[in-house]
Write an enzyme that holds these catalytic residues in place. Structure first.
Site: not given
Ligand code: LLP
Length: 417
Positions: A238, A275, A341
């Site tokens: 996150g 991310r 489109c």
């Molecule tokens: N662990 C779990 C259980 C998750 O659901 C997620 C992401 C992560 C780890 C990794 O989170 P990060 O470190 O990448 O924030 N499509 C959206 C983001 C959705 C993320 C969902 N869960 C976007 O483009 O911002």
């Protein structure tokens, strides 16, 4: 340095992006810097020095096999959300002991595969627990499980990417914890090894992680007191990145330092970043098709679109946009739009940019996470190629899809079933 300007030209590591664009047949394409990916990963490792911990890369952010392999070689674990991601993780050679499998709708066949490979499976609901049990019985294995607890901490992010709030679909209700523990106690097929939470994505304050960590440590201790030998506290992923180029994002070490005093001696911390490992390590390289004005709006029309990168359309997400070469036209306020489109087809709104010439190279920054992997074939745009700069070498890590790939899916159809 991964991305930098010299004499008005953008470079990726030591390669001029314009030269790459001139060499490559298809546009747009994704371009990654391996240095940046590994640097981001290592920032977690050094923040966690001396701590018993696993950095479990969230494959959903970017599921390219080569990138996954590089992260595995660097020592990462993997966090998954589907059976197919498990197949990629296994193909990339991740150690099954440090793979965690999350999700609120895991199917029986996905669970059987996960239990068979002895990965850690997160229990998300009552039915999920029953399904995991069944998968364990059918495969004759004991399932290593963790409990996904919803800590009800507000991550202060776009509602579509908040996951640890009371009314989201993820995790178990805390008030039901005893019910789950009792169930697990009565199920020899389930071995409870830890607790998990994930608050949401693009989080900008360490205090949010700290609050969750305090709550989760409380659950961890409570579960131990109730006689379970849990080892893992999984704090999820996150951590945000600085898309807007003006906020100071917490670093990996600030994040870990903020929770350090909650760690217990015989506890292994798991973090699941996606991310913050790959997000700022890529650009989407496009070409300008033309410039137009309608009403009081100016548009730069490019060959990239919401089909290649949907984040701006879907979450109102901001991605920095610029040119890869000197562009000297009159500076104006533009919307940067694609050929799809739909009026939602934009990569950036109200950006001050010099008016480009046709075929000028334009890039969308911070396109390493949730970008290629969320691309689609809408309007029959074919998914773009991905390239990686590795030690000054340009490597293709996924070829561009072609219309032949698409047509091939119809080869044996229609067919009566
Ligand atoms: N662990 C779990 C259980 C998750 O659901 C997620 C992401 C992560 C780890 C990794 O989170 P990060 O470190 O990448 O924030 N499509 C959206 C983001 C959705 C993320 C969902 N869960 C976007 O483009 O911002």
């Amino acid at each position: 340095m991964s991305f930098y300007f010299q004499d008005g030209f953008l470079y990726c590591e030591d390669i001029k992006v314009k030269d790459i664009q001139d060499r490559i047949p298809n546009s747009p394409f994704y371009l990654y810097s391996l240095d940046r990916i590994l640097e981001n990963y290592r920032a977690y490792e050094s923040a966690l020095e001396g701590v018993s911990a696993i950095v479990s890369y969230a494959l959903k952010a970017n599921t390219n096999l080569t990138i996954a392999r590089h992260l595995r070689e660097a020592g990462a674990g993997a966090t998954l959300v589907s059976g197919n991601e498990l197949k990629v993780a296994l193909a990339a050679g991740f150690d099954n002991k440090i793979i965690t499998y999350n999700g609120n709708g895991k199917t029986m066949s996905e669970l059987s595969l996960a239990v068979l490979h002895d990965v850690m499976v997160n229990i998300d609901s009552e039915f999920d627990l029953e399904h995991i049990k069944k998968a364990a019985q059918e495969t004759g294995k004991t399932a290593r499980v963790t409990l996904r607890i919803n800590p009800a901490v507000d991550p202060e992010v776009h509602p579509y990417i908040a996951t640890g709030l009371k009314n989201t679909k993820f995790g178990i209700m805390n008030e039901r914890l005893d019910w789950y523990l009792e169930k697990i106690r009565q199920s020899p097929e389930l071995n409870l090894v830890g607790v998990h939470c994930h608050l949401g994505s693009t989080i900008k304050k360490v205090k949010i992680f700290r609050d969750a960590m305090e709550i989760m440590t409380g659950f961890f201790k409570e579960i131990r007191e109730k006689g379970f030998d849990v080892q893992y506290l999984n704090l999820g992923g996150g951590l945000g990145i600085d898309y807007e180029r003006r906020e100071k994002m917490p670093t990996q070490s600030e994040l870990i330092d903020s929770i350090r005093d909650c760690l217990l001696d015989d506890m292994t911390l798991i973090v699941e970043p996606g991310r913050s490992i790959v997000g700022d390590a890529a650009i989407l390289v496009c070409k300008v098709t033309g410039v137009k004005s309608n009403g009081n709006k100016n548009f730069i029309v490019i060959d990239g679109s919401m089909a290649e990168l949907i984040r701006p359309s879907l979450y109102d997400a901001y991605h920095e946009i610029g040119y890869i070469e000197p562009v000297n036209g009159e500076e104006k306020v533009f919307d940067i739009v694609g050929p799809i489109c739909e009026s939602a087809d934009f990569l950036g709104l109200d950006r001050n940019l010099p008016t480009p010439h046709e075929r000028a190279g334009l890039v969308v920054y911070d396109a390493g996470a949730y970008s290629f992997i969320m691309s689609s074939n809408y309007n029959l745009k074919m998914k773009p190629a991905e390239y990686l700069v590795n030690d000054k070498q340009l490597i293709r890590i996924r070829r561009a899809e072609t219309i032949d790939d698409y047509m091939r899916l119809f080869e044996n159809d229609p067919v009566a079933i």
